[in-house]
Every structure is written in C-alpha cells, then in structure tokens.
Design a protein around this motif. Structure first.
Motif, PDB file in Angstrom:
ATOM      1  N   GLN A   6      -5.670  -2.944   0.316  1.00 32.61           N
ATOM      2  CA  GLN A   6      -5.778  -3.233  -1.115  1.00 32.61           C
ATOM      3  C   GLN A   6      -4.605  -2.682  -1.887  1.00 32.61           C
ATOM      4  O   GLN A   6      -4.018  -3.368  -2.732  1.00 32.61           O
ATOM      5  N   VAL A   7      -4.247  -1.451  -1.607  1.00 37.10           N
ATOM      6  CA  VAL A   7      -3.129  -0.819  -2.296  1.00 37.10           C
ATOM      7  C   VAL A   7      -1.836  -1.564  -1.971  1.00 37.10           C
ATOM      8  O   VAL A   7      -1.008  -1.802  -2.848  1.00 37.10           O
ATOM      9  N   GLY A   8      -1.679  -1.977  -0.737  1.00 36.13           N
ATOM     10  CA  GLY A   8      -0.491  -2.713  -0.331  1.00 36.13           C
ATOM     11  C   GLY A   8      -0.382  -4.059  -1.022  1.00 36.13           C
ATOM     12  O   GLY A   8       0.704  -4.488  -1.392  1.00 36.13           O
ATOM     13  N   HIS A   9      -1.504  -4.715  -1.238  1.00 38.80           N
ATOM     14  CA  HIS A   9      -1.501  -6.018  -1.904  1.00 38.80           C
ATOM     15  C   HIS A   9      -1.288  -5.874  -3.410  1.00 38.80           C
ATOM     16  O   HIS A   9      -0.752  -6.756  -4.050  1.00 38.80           O
ATOM     17  N   ASP A  10      -1.740  -4.773  -3.979  1.00 39.41           N
ATOM     18  CA  ASP A  10      -1.627  -4.560  -5.420  1.00 39.41           C
ATOM     19  C   ASP A  10      -0.245  -4.049  -5.829  1.00 39.41           C
ATOM     20  O   ASP A  10       0.117  -4.111  -6.988  1.00 39.41           O
ATOM     21  N   ALA A  11       0.515  -3.532  -4.878  1.00 38.21           N
ATOM     22  CA  ALA A  11       1.827  -2.970  -5.197  1.00 38.21           C
ATOM     23  C   ALA A  11       2.777  -4.092  -5.619  1.00 38.21           C
ATOM     24  O   ALA A  11       2.743  -5.174  -5.077  1.00 38.21           O
ATOM     25  N   PRO A  12       3.652  -3.799  -6.605  1.00 47.04           N
ATOM     26  CA  PRO A  12       4.608  -4.828  -7.086  1.00 47.04           C
ATOM     27  C   PRO A  12       5.674  -5.159  -6.072  1.00 47.04           C
ATOM     28  O   PRO A  12       6.011  -4.529  -5.192  1.00 47.04           O
ATOM     29  N   LEU A  72     -15.483   5.094   8.498  1.00 43.46           N
ATOM     30  CA  LEU A  72     -14.465   5.692   7.630  1.00 43.46           C
ATOM     31  C   LEU A  72     -13.088   5.103   7.913  1.00 43.46           C
ATOM     32  O   LEU A  72     -12.321   4.822   6.983  1.00 43.46           O
ATOM     33  N   GLN A  73     -12.760   4.900   9.177  1.00 43.16           N
ATOM     34  CA  GLN A  73     -11.478   4.301   9.530  1.00 43.16           C
ATOM     35  C   GLN A  73     -11.358   2.903   8.936  1.00 43.16           C
ATOM     36  O   GLN A  73     -10.305   2.522   8.415  1.00 43.16           O
ATOM     37  N   THR A  74     -12.429   2.146   9.004  1.00 47.89           N
ATOM     38  CA  THR A  74     -12.432   0.794   8.440  1.00 47.89           C
ATOM     39  C   THR A  74     -12.223   0.849   6.930  1.00 47.89           C
ATOM     40  O   THR A  74     -11.417   0.093   6.380  1.00 47.89           O
ATOM     41  N   SER A  75     -12.918   1.753   6.265  1.00 53.75           N
ATOM     42  CA  SER A  75     -12.791   1.890   4.816  1.00 53.75           C
ATOM     43  C   SER A  75     -11.373   2.295   4.414  1.00 53.75           C
ATOM     44  O   SER A  75     -10.812   1.761   3.452  1.00 53.75           O
ATOM     45  N   VAL A  76     -10.813   3.232   5.126  1.00 57.48           N
ATOM     46  CA  VAL A  76      -9.449   3.681   4.829  1.00 57.48           C
ATOM     47  C   VAL A  76      -8.469   2.525   5.008  1.00 57.48           C
ATOM     48  O   VAL A  76      -7.580   2.310   4.176  1.00 57.48           O
ATOM     49  N   GLN A  77      -8.631   1.763   6.073  1.00 54.94           N
ATOM     50  CA  GLN A  77      -7.738   0.638   6.310  1.00 54.94           C
ATOM     51  C   GLN A  77      -7.870  -0.410   5.208  1.00 54.94           C
ATOM     52  O   GLN A  77      -6.882  -0.961   4.734  1.00 54.94           O
TER      53      GLN A  77
END
Length: 66
Positions: free
Chosen positions: A60-66, A50-55
């Motif tokens: 992903q969210v950090g890379h997708d952010a403008p 779960l920790q790996t998945s959350v990270q």
C-alpha cells in the motif's frame, strides 16, 4: 496463501513421516513431529498473519508513494 502453504507443508511432513516410520528411522521421525507441532501452532499462524499484514502495508505504501 500462507495458510495454504502451511497446510501443504504439514501434509508433506506427514507423508515423509509415514515413510520414515516404515523404515524405522525414529530420530528423523521425532524431528518431523517437532516440525508438525510448529506448523500446527497458533503462534506460528499468528506470525504468518503478521507477515501477510506487513507485506500488504508495504504494498500500500509503495503504491501511494509519488
């Protein structure tokens, strides 16, 4: 990565436990038995997954952010 770290920790605990056994240090050997049982627990493995998945999601969210 976490699985590898978990296995290394388990091996280190087993080596330390063998040394404690040689010295007759029963109290700390029992504590290491507890640590080893946690490291081998399916629940602990799930927590690591779960920790790996959350990270990965955070990355992903950090890379997708403008």
């Amino acid at each position: 990565l976490f699985g590898l770290d978990k296995n290394r920790a388990l091996q280190a605990a087993e080596r330390l436990q063998a040394k404690l056994r040689e010295r007759g240090d029963v109290a700390n050997e029992d504590k290491l038995n507890l640590l080893k049982s946690v490291l081998q627990s399916p629940l602990f493995s799930q927590i690591l997954n779960l920790q790996t998945s959350v990270q990965q999601l955070k990355d992903q969210v950090g890379h997708d952010a403008p």
